[in-house]
Design a protein around this motif. Structure first.
Motif, PDB file in Angstrom:
ATOM      1  N   LEU A 134      -3.544  -3.470  -4.105  1.00 29.59           N
ATOM      2  CA  LEU A 134      -4.168  -3.113  -2.419  1.00 29.59           C
ATOM      3  C   LEU A 134      -5.049  -3.540  -1.640  1.00 29.59           C
ATOM      4  N   ALA A 135      -5.519  -4.004  -2.154  1.00 28.59           N
ATOM      5  CA  ALA A 135      -6.756  -4.637  -1.420  1.00 28.59           C
ATOM      6  C   ALA A 135      -6.081  -6.221  -0.727  1.00 28.59           C
ATOM      7  N   VAL A 136      -5.878  -7.186  -1.681  1.00 27.86           N
ATOM      8  CA  VAL A 136      -4.993  -8.337  -1.201  1.00 27.86           C
ATOM      9  C   VAL A 136      -3.568  -8.350   0.053  1.00 27.86           C
ATOM     10  N   ALA A 137      -2.825  -6.946  -0.727  1.00 26.17           N
ATOM     11  CA  ALA A 137      -2.040  -6.606   0.176  1.00 26.17           C
ATOM     12  C   ALA A 137      -2.441  -6.507   1.879  1.00 26.17           C
ATOM     13  N   VAL A 138      -3.346  -5.134   1.746  1.00 24.97           N
ATOM     14  CA  VAL A 138      -3.917  -4.766   2.839  1.00 24.97           C
ATOM     15  C   VAL A 138      -4.988  -6.726   3.649  1.00 24.97           C
ATOM     16  N   GLY A 139      -5.468  -6.899   3.248  1.00 21.18           N
ATOM     17  CA  GLY A 139      -6.066  -8.281   3.319  1.00 21.18           C
ATOM     18  C   GLY A 139      -4.766  -9.338   4.149  1.00 21.18           C
ATOM     19  N   ALA A 140      -3.981  -9.394   3.290  1.00 18.38           N
ATOM     20  CA  ALA A 140      -2.876 -10.538   3.753  1.00 18.38           C
ATOM     21  C   ALA A 140      -1.685  -9.982   5.240  1.00 18.38           C
ATOM     22  N   VAL A 141      -2.285  -8.358   5.009  1.00 25.95           N
ATOM     23  CA  VAL A 141      -1.032  -7.770   5.897  1.00 25.95           C
ATOM     24  C   VAL A 141      -1.588  -7.926   7.302  1.00 25.95           C
ATOM     25  N   VAL A 142      -3.227  -7.325   7.054  1.00 33.56           N
ATOM     26  CA  VAL A 142      -3.862  -7.894   8.398  1.00 33.56           C
ATOM     27  C   VAL A 142      -4.047  -8.442   8.944  1.00 33.56           C
ATOM     28  N   ASP A 143      -4.248  -9.487   7.862  1.00 32.41           N
ATOM     29  CA  ASP A 143      -4.596 -11.204   9.265  1.00 32.41           C
ATOM     30  C   ASP A 143      -3.164 -11.335   9.558  1.00 32.41           C
ATOM     31  N   VAL A 144      -1.676 -11.288   8.978  1.00 32.56           N
ATOM     32  CA  VAL A 144      -0.703 -11.527   9.666  1.00 32.56           C
ATOM     33  C   VAL A 144      -0.952 -11.265  11.255  1.00 32.56           C
ATOM     34  N   TYR A 145      -0.845  -9.748  11.020  1.00 32.31           N
ATOM     35  CA  TYR A 145      -0.801  -8.951  11.824  1.00 32.31           C
ATOM     36  C   TYR A 145      -2.010  -9.748  13.581  1.00 32.31           C
ATOM     37  N   ARG A 146      -3.056  -9.891  12.507  1.00 31.89           N
ATOM     38  CA  ARG A 146      -4.154 -10.309  13.505  1.00 31.89           C
ATOM     39  C   ARG A 146      -3.128 -12.284  13.863  1.00 31.89           C
ATOM     40  N   ILE A 147      -3.006 -12.870  13.383  1.00 30.45           N
ATOM     41  CA  ILE A 147      -2.465 -13.957  13.403  1.00 30.45           C
ATOM     42  C   ILE A 147      -1.064 -13.440  14.901  1.00 30.45           C
ATOM     43  N   GLY A 148      -0.553 -13.081  14.053  1.00 34.41           N
ATOM     44  CA  GLY A 148       0.693 -12.702  15.024  1.00 34.41           C
ATOM     45  C   GLY A 148       0.074 -12.365  16.458  1.00 34.41           C
ATOM     46  N   ASP A 149      -1.138 -11.764  16.920  1.00 36.04           N
ATOM     47  CA  ASP A 149      -1.816 -10.628  18.134  1.00 36.04           C
ATOM     48  C   ASP A 149      -1.957 -12.703  18.720  1.00 36.04           C
ATOM     49  N   SER A 150      -2.574 -12.979  18.254  1.00 33.14           N
ATOM     50  CA  SER A 150      -2.736 -14.011  18.775  1.00 33.14           C
ATOM     51  C   SER A 150      -2.106 -15.113  19.405  1.00 33.14           C
ATOM     52  N   GLY A 151      -1.325 -15.059  18.645  1.00 29.87           N
ATOM     53  CA  GLY A 151      -0.173 -16.225  18.758  1.00 29.87           C
ATOM     54  C   GLY A 151       0.225 -15.650  20.050  1.00 29.87           C
ATOM     55  N   ALA A 152       0.764 -14.051  20.182  1.00 30.33           N
ATOM     56  CA  ALA A 152       1.130 -13.792  20.852  1.00 30.33           C
ATOM     57  C   ALA A 152       0.543 -13.632  22.871  1.00 30.33           C
ATOM     58  N   LYS A 153      -0.264 -13.493  22.317  1.00 26.79           N
ATOM     59  CA  LYS A 153      -1.489 -13.990  23.509  1.00 26.79           C
ATOM     60  C   LYS A 153      -1.893 -15.027  23.977  1.00 26.79           C
ATOM     61  N   ALA A 154      -1.600 -16.088  23.051  1.00 27.36           N
ATOM     62  CA  ALA A 154      -1.769 -17.606  23.182  1.00 27.36           C
ATOM     63  C   ALA A 154       0.164 -17.252  24.342  1.00 27.36           C
TER      64      ALA A 154
END
Length: 171
Positions: A134-154
């Motif tokens: 659960l910890a790794v899954a949440v961390g991975a999904v949150v990281d994907v979201y943050r990366i995707g959000d920053s890429g969309a903004k860029a």
């Protein structure tokens, strides 16, 4: 691989990461907490996790190429920095997926195992693996979201008008 059919490969590869990392995370948590799901998923769980893991460095490599071919921008640099942090999460998903798959196979192969050995079906083992998953899954999904959000903004921060340039009927 940097270009596919004339398009930057990063733009295409990112879709694999965006789909497979959350899918792997969901399947991992489900399998870790529900042994029957682990048995039903079987070898598919670690295989999907492996494809997700391999897709991360392919995507980041293609992204580094793309970064060298666009204007320098703080938003692009932020996206690149965040993207470099996904590989450990993907590796964690793969390792835990392999553990859950292997443990599920051992449970099937040795249903009558007795003695004091820790078994996959033992509640403390399932709790530890479930919490880690659960910890790794949440961390991975949150990281994907943050990366995707920053890429969309860029990609889109100056690429569109906030007010419509045409009316709804095209005039």
């Amino acid at each position: 691989m940097t270009l596919i059919n004339g398009l930057p490969a990063h733009v295409l590869f990112v879709h694999v990461v965006v789909v497979l990392i959350p899918l792997t995370a969901l399947a991992l948590v489900t399998a870790a907490l529900w042994p029957r799901a682990a048995r039903r998923l079987g070898v598919v769980l670690p295989l999907v996790a492996l494809v997700a893991l391999v897709s991360v460095p392919l995507t980041t490599h293609a992204g580094e190429w793309l970064e060298r071919h666009v204007d320098s921008d703080p938003l692009v640099r932020r996206h690149t920095e965040l993207g470099d942090g996904l590989l450990p999460w993907a590796l964690g998903l793969f390792v835990l997926a392999a553990v859950v798959w292997w443990a599920g196979r051992r449970t099937e192969a040795e249903p009558g195992q007795g003695g004091g050995a820790l078994r996959w079906s033992a509640l403390p083992v399932r709790i530890v693996v479930g919490v880690l998953s659960l910890a790794v899954a949440v961390g991975a999904v949150v990281d994907v979201y943050r990366i995707g959000d920053s890429g969309a903004k860029a990609a889109w921060h100056d690429a569109y008008s906030k007010t419509a340039t045409k009316s709804a009927d095209g005039s």
